[in-house]
Design a protein around this motif. Structure first.
Motif, PDB file in Angstrom:
ATOM      1  N   ASP A  69      27.977  22.644   8.485  1.00  0.00           N
ATOM      2  CA  ASP A  69      28.847  22.488   9.509  1.00  0.00           C
ATOM      3  C   ASP A  69      30.392  22.526   8.665  1.00  0.00           C
ATOM      4  O   ASP A  69      30.643  21.369   7.964  1.00  0.00           O
ATOM      5  N   LEU A  70      30.992  23.491   8.871  1.00  0.00           N
ATOM      6  CA  LEU A  70      32.231  23.459   8.044  1.00  0.00           C
ATOM      7  C   LEU A  70      33.619  23.197   8.679  1.00  0.00           C
ATOM      8  O   LEU A  70      34.667  23.381   8.162  1.00  0.00           O
ATOM      9  N   HIS A  71      33.372  22.720   9.779  1.00  0.00           N
ATOM     10  CA  HIS A  71      34.553  22.357  10.623  1.00  0.00           C
ATOM     11  C   HIS A  71      35.630  21.544  10.087  1.00  0.00           C
ATOM     12  O   HIS A  71      36.636  21.389  10.449  1.00  0.00           O
ATOM     13  N   TYR A  72      35.108  20.511   9.382  1.00  0.00           N
ATOM     14  CA  TYR A  72      36.096  19.524   9.010  1.00  0.00           C
ATOM     15  C   TYR A  72      36.663  19.714   7.693  1.00  0.00           C
ATOM     16  O   TYR A  72      37.637  19.243   7.428  1.00  0.00           O
ATOM     17  N   VAL A  73      36.152  20.753   6.769  1.00  0.00           N
ATOM     18  CA  VAL A  73      36.866  21.214   5.815  1.00  0.00           C
ATOM     19  C   VAL A  73      37.617  22.666   5.765  1.00  0.00           C
ATOM     20  O   VAL A  73      38.323  22.961   4.819  1.00  0.00           O
ATOM     21  N   ALA A  74      37.300  23.420   6.717  1.00  0.00           N
ATOM     22  CA  ALA A  74      37.829  24.739   6.861  1.00  0.00           C
ATOM     23  C   ALA A  74      39.412  24.587   7.755  1.00  0.00           C
ATOM     24  O   ALA A  74      39.335  24.087   8.686  1.00  0.00           O
ATOM     25  N   LYS A  75      40.384  25.294   7.124  1.00  0.00           N
ATOM     26  CA  LYS A  75      41.400  25.516   7.971  1.00  0.00           C
ATOM     27  C   LYS A  75      41.616  26.410   9.244  1.00  0.00           C
ATOM     28  O   LYS A  75      42.276  26.090  10.227  1.00  0.00           O
ATOM     29  N   ASP A  76      40.705  27.534   9.175  1.00  0.00           N
ATOM     30  CA  ASP A  76      40.684  28.406  10.122  1.00  0.00           C
ATOM     31  C   ASP A  76      39.417  29.296  10.008  1.00  0.00           C
ATOM     32  O   ASP A  76      38.498  29.099   9.048  1.00  0.00           O
ATOM     33  N   VAL A  77      39.254  30.211  10.789  1.00  0.00           N
ATOM     34  CA  VAL A  77      37.858  31.002  10.897  1.00  0.00           C
ATOM     35  C   VAL A  77      37.702  31.592   9.494  1.00  0.00           C
ATOM     36  O   VAL A  77      36.752  31.690   8.868  1.00  0.00           O
TER      37      VAL A  77
END
Length: 306
Positions: free
Chosen positions: A285-293
């Motif tokens: 799950d990359l939600h906490y490290v990705a800035k956007d899609v």
């Protein structure tokens, strides 16, 4: 009973969380993301479930909540899991579609069976159904469901779904729901039903996995807890007359700023540990490290390349 490691070199199936919350909460981008993720080689795509983010919650997020920050701020923006999976189902061909995890007890089994069956058909039988108990009592209050007895309610939900998926006519009488004998023409693509995976991090939860489920939705934790809890599930399966070797483990890894796992590259040692433990399914799950899609897809590409 102890875990029997799979042979060295067993393939690791890598899954990815769909863009659903925080800065990645963009329902219009789900199709593009899902197509790209499948093309990169991810074998499963996942959603989570967050219903409410109260200003003063009764419970702290078990993954590191504090009184000042009771839950991750990303939770404040959260797209619907069913809509997100439907969008992914429409544009993918082979990736399995899973839930890690729905807060099962807050849902009506009749409405849930209709939605899940529709998703399984829309994906040509690629749905993995995931349930947990959740951790935030305000979500229960807001949906009109009592916090007490949630474990029993989940058991009743599983019984009702089994009846609705496999019975003809379908009926169910339990402590929470009574479903009159009814014709249910919509049947899942997978027989006799979609696989059911359960989350949880306590011995009773893992015993339920062994007795009732097709597998465990595990979170990243110290190795001794992963193996110890898994042994509880295996023993419960054997006592229930089930084959422990058929149980799945899906290990969730959340790269997070300020932790030992902060970037896509930092996930690679975790994948090695999963292989050593005989785990063959991992969800990142990359939600906490990705800035956007777009950034999430860039990180996803790094994961595959690594």
């Amino acid at each position: 009973m102890t875990t029997t490691p799979r042979p060295a070199g067993a393939p690791l199936r890598l899954g990815l969380a769909l863009p659903q919350y925080g800065a990645l909460a963009d329902p219009a981008a789900v199709g593009r993301f899902a197509t790209a993720a499948e093309d990169l080689g991810f074998t499963s795509l996942w959603v989570g479930d967050r219903i409410l983010t109260p200003l003063e919650p009764s419970d702290l997020y078990p993954g590191g909540g504090t009184p000042e920050h009771p839950y991750p701020r990303e939770f404040e923006t959260f797209a619907d899991p069913f809509t997100t999976l439907a969008a992914a189902a429409a544009v993918t061909r082979t990736a399995r579609l899973g839930m890690s995890a729905l807060t099962g007890p807050v849902y009506s089994p009749v409405l849930l069976a209709r939605a899940l069956t529709s998703l399984d058909l829309a994906s040509s039988g690629r749905l993995d159904v995931g349930f947990g108990l959740g951790w935030l009592r305000e979500e229960y209050f807001a949906t009109g469901v009592p916090w007490e007895g949630r474990g029993r309610r989940l058991e009743d939900l599983l019984d009702a779904l089994e009846a609705l998926w496999t019975g003809d006519p379908a009926e169910h009488t339990g402590p929470q729901w009574r479903i009159a004998p009814s014709t249910v023409g919509l049947r899942p693509a997978q027989e006799p039903r979609p696989p059911v995976l359960l989350g949880g991090f306590s011995p009773p939860a893992l015993a339920r996995v062994g007795r009732r489920a097709d597998g465990w939705l595990a979170g990243w934790m110290p190795e001794q807890y992963l193996t110890g809890l898994w042994s509880v599930a295996l023993e419960a399966a054997a006592k229930a007359g089930r084959d422990p070797g058929t149980l799945r483990r899906v290990l969730r890894i959340n790269p997070r700023p300020g932790t030992a796992v902060e970037t896509a590259a930092d996930v690679l040692p975790c994948l090695d540990t999963a292989r050593e433990l005989g785990i063959t399914e991992v969800l990142v799950d990359l939600h906490y490290v990705a800035k956007d899609v777009d950034h999430a897809l860039e990180l996803a590409g790094d994961l595959i390349a690594g």
